[in-house]
Design a protein around this motif. Structure first.
Motif, PDB file in Angstrom:
ATOM      1  N   LYS A 178       1.187  -1.017  -0.332  1.00 40.01           N
ATOM      2  CA  LYS A 178       0.127   0.153   0.137  1.00 40.01           C
ATOM      3  C   LYS A 178       0.861   1.678   0.252  1.00 40.01           C
ATOM      4  N   SER A 205      -3.937   4.981   5.246  1.00 42.97           N
ATOM      5  CA  SER A 205      -3.567   3.375   5.168  1.00 42.97           C
ATOM      6  C   SER A 205      -3.050   2.467   7.004  1.00 42.97           C
ATOM      7  N   TYR A 241      -8.795   0.452  -2.329  1.00 40.58           N
ATOM      8  CA  TYR A 241      -7.892   1.719  -1.245  1.00 40.58           C
ATOM      9  C   TYR A 241      -7.457   1.730  -2.606  1.00 40.58           C
TER      10      TYR A 241
END
Length: 503
Positions: free
Chosen positions: A90, A162, A174
């Protein structure tokens, strides 16, 4: 010897003998008419100033981007081993997706034509910028450093989120959020506060030569509100929408305690990198080093001092709290104390004295401790305390300008010389900015996260969460402890089923 001869003659040595090389015993004279200075020979002080400023911004931007490594280490250490690959992935995508989105549209919404309100700003207005799409106006090659610096900030804002949704967020959801944050949500706040036409901006110069928000606009030197409040409040909305991790719903204290991060070493390394990168964040926000006959670099030096003092006092305050109230020295609490101090000083770092930076760091740590306890009481699961650290300490940092800034420091950093501090106008401006940023971020983030939740694109399944996102999202082999937990759960399920049949 005449003055004319002296100006065109010099002594030189023709020998190659090392021992006699300094014997300048031959006079060489050149006819002045044969020497023609070129443009390259005449180095303008303004050119040197520009090069110094650009180099300063580039180096500081690299330091800010280095903070991505700090966020990655901190978040990796704060989650369980079975989710390490996922959180690192991420962080990588935050920077990568954010770069493309901020290049194509985000920077244009933030700065537009890059002009002031009194100039011909094109379609830029007080709410949003418009123009210079995909940096098409940068053909003169003199402004690319500005985009690079601002992209590093945008990446930091996206990465904060995140941590709030760690260990249970689907990658597809996301990605959607990262795109919208770096393209639209964050750039609008940048435009309001830092552009030449934004309604909150201290850099807004109207036809009357004054900011739109009297008297000095909202002062946020390096982004307590612009970066950290946006990231923190967006993370809060994400945490509310996605819900807590399944272990925290258990009545068993041991099960709830199992969500603790797996590596304090990575957490400490991450915070150390973040502290280092923060000097690029705050000091680099002077946006120059050679300009102002040394005043810019002197201001950056002061910013380095106030940043250091606030971070140190944040850590010390949390250390004292943990020893007095928790009866032990808690490392992770003190690490977040450092970050609380850093976030708190980011807005006022250029307009306060060192003693005020100490107070801001102390109060920032207290704000973090209280807000962390508050969201836990509300049942909100924020694995990295991103909202308390970035959201609430960001609020405090912006408001602290209206309390601790001084007239002389505001004049030095912004050029304004008025009684906004003593009249209360500066605190009013700061409060207006806090409410505006908070309202904008909560509403827009909610409009992203809750539709994703209702569409089933936000949270992974219970089985995937139990297995770990490294295995379910990335195809990484399960750690041995995860396999043992899965086998135990399967055995309990079979035993329950057999018991039910026997009855």
């Amino acid at each position: 010897m005449s003055d004319e001869l002296a100006s065109n003659c010099f002594y030189a040595s023709r020998t190659t003998d090392a021992a006699a090389r300094n014997a300048f015993d031959n006079m060489v004279c050149i006819d002045g008419a044969t020497v023609t200075p070129t443009a390259e020979d005449d180095v303008s002080p303004l050119a040197l100033e520009f090069v110094t400023d650009v180099m300063w911004v580039l180096v500081c931007a690299i330091l800010v981007f280095w903070m991505q490594a700090g966020f990655a280490m901190l978040e990796a250490g704060s989650v369980r081993k079975k989710n390490t690959n996922n959180i690192l992935f991420k962080n990588l995508m935050d920077a990568s997706i954010g770069a493309i989105c901020f290049w194509l549209l985000g920077y244009s919404f933030a700065y537009g034509t890059g002009k002031y309100a009194y100039q011909d700003a094109g379609q830029d207005n007080k709410f949003i910028g418009a123009g210079n799409w995909a940096l098409q106006n940068f053909n003169d090659d003199t402004s690319y450093h500005s985009w690079f610096f601002q992209w590093a900030f945008a990446g930091a804002a996206a990465t904060i989120v995140s941590g709030s949704v760690a260990e249970r967020c689907r990658l597809e959801g996301y990605f959607v959020y990262t795109i919208l944050l770096t393209t639209f949500i964050y750039p609008i706040v940048v435009h309001w506060v830092w552009s030449g036409t934004g309604w909150l901006s201290a850099f807004y110069i109207g036809d009357d030569g004054k900011p739109y928000l009297k008297e000095n606009g909202m002062i946020d030197f390096a982004g307590s509100g612009v970066v950290h409040m946006v990231g923190g409040f967006a993370g809060l909305m994400g945490a509310i929408a996605i819900g807590p991790r399944r272990e925290l719903l258990s009545d068993d204290p041991e099960v709830r305690a199992s969500v603790k991060g797996h590596s304090d070493l990575l957490c400490a390394l991450g915070v150390s990198i973040l502290w280092m990168g923060w000097y690029g964040f705050n000091c680099g926000s002077t946006l120059g080093a050679g300009a102002g006959l040394g005043s810019y670099i002197n201001l950056a030096s002061k910013v380095a001092v106030t940043t250091t003092i606030a971070a140190a006092m944040g850590a010390i305050t949390c250390m004292l709290y943990s020893r007095i109230f928790l009866k032990s020295y808690v490392l992770t609490l003190c690490l977040n104390g450092v970050l609380a101090g850093l976030v708190s000083i980011t807005a006022p770092c250029s307009v306060v004295e060192p003693w005020a930076a100490m107070m801001i760091g102390i109060i920032g740590a207290i704000v973090y401790i209280l807000s962390s306890a508050g969201i836990k009481m509300c049942g909100i699961d924020d694995p990295l305390d991103a909202f308390p650290v970035h959201g609430m300490c960001g609020v405090w940092g912006v408001l602290s300008v209206g309390i601790f800034a001084t007239r002389s420091n505001i004049k030095r950093a912004y050029g304004f010389d008025n009684d906004a501090m003593t009249s209360g106008n500066q605190f009013r401006n700061q409060l207006i900015g806090v409410l505006a940023i908070m309202g904008w971020t909560v509403v827009t983030s909610g409009l992203v996260f809750f539709p994703l939740k209702f569409a089933g694109l936000l949270r992974v399944s219970e089985e995937e969460e139990r297995m770990g996102l490294d295995a379910s999202e990335h195809g990484v082999d399960k750690p041995k402890e995860v396999e043992m937990m899965a086998a135990e759960a399967k055995g309990n399920s079979v035993a329950a089923k057999q018991g039910g049949q026997a009855v």
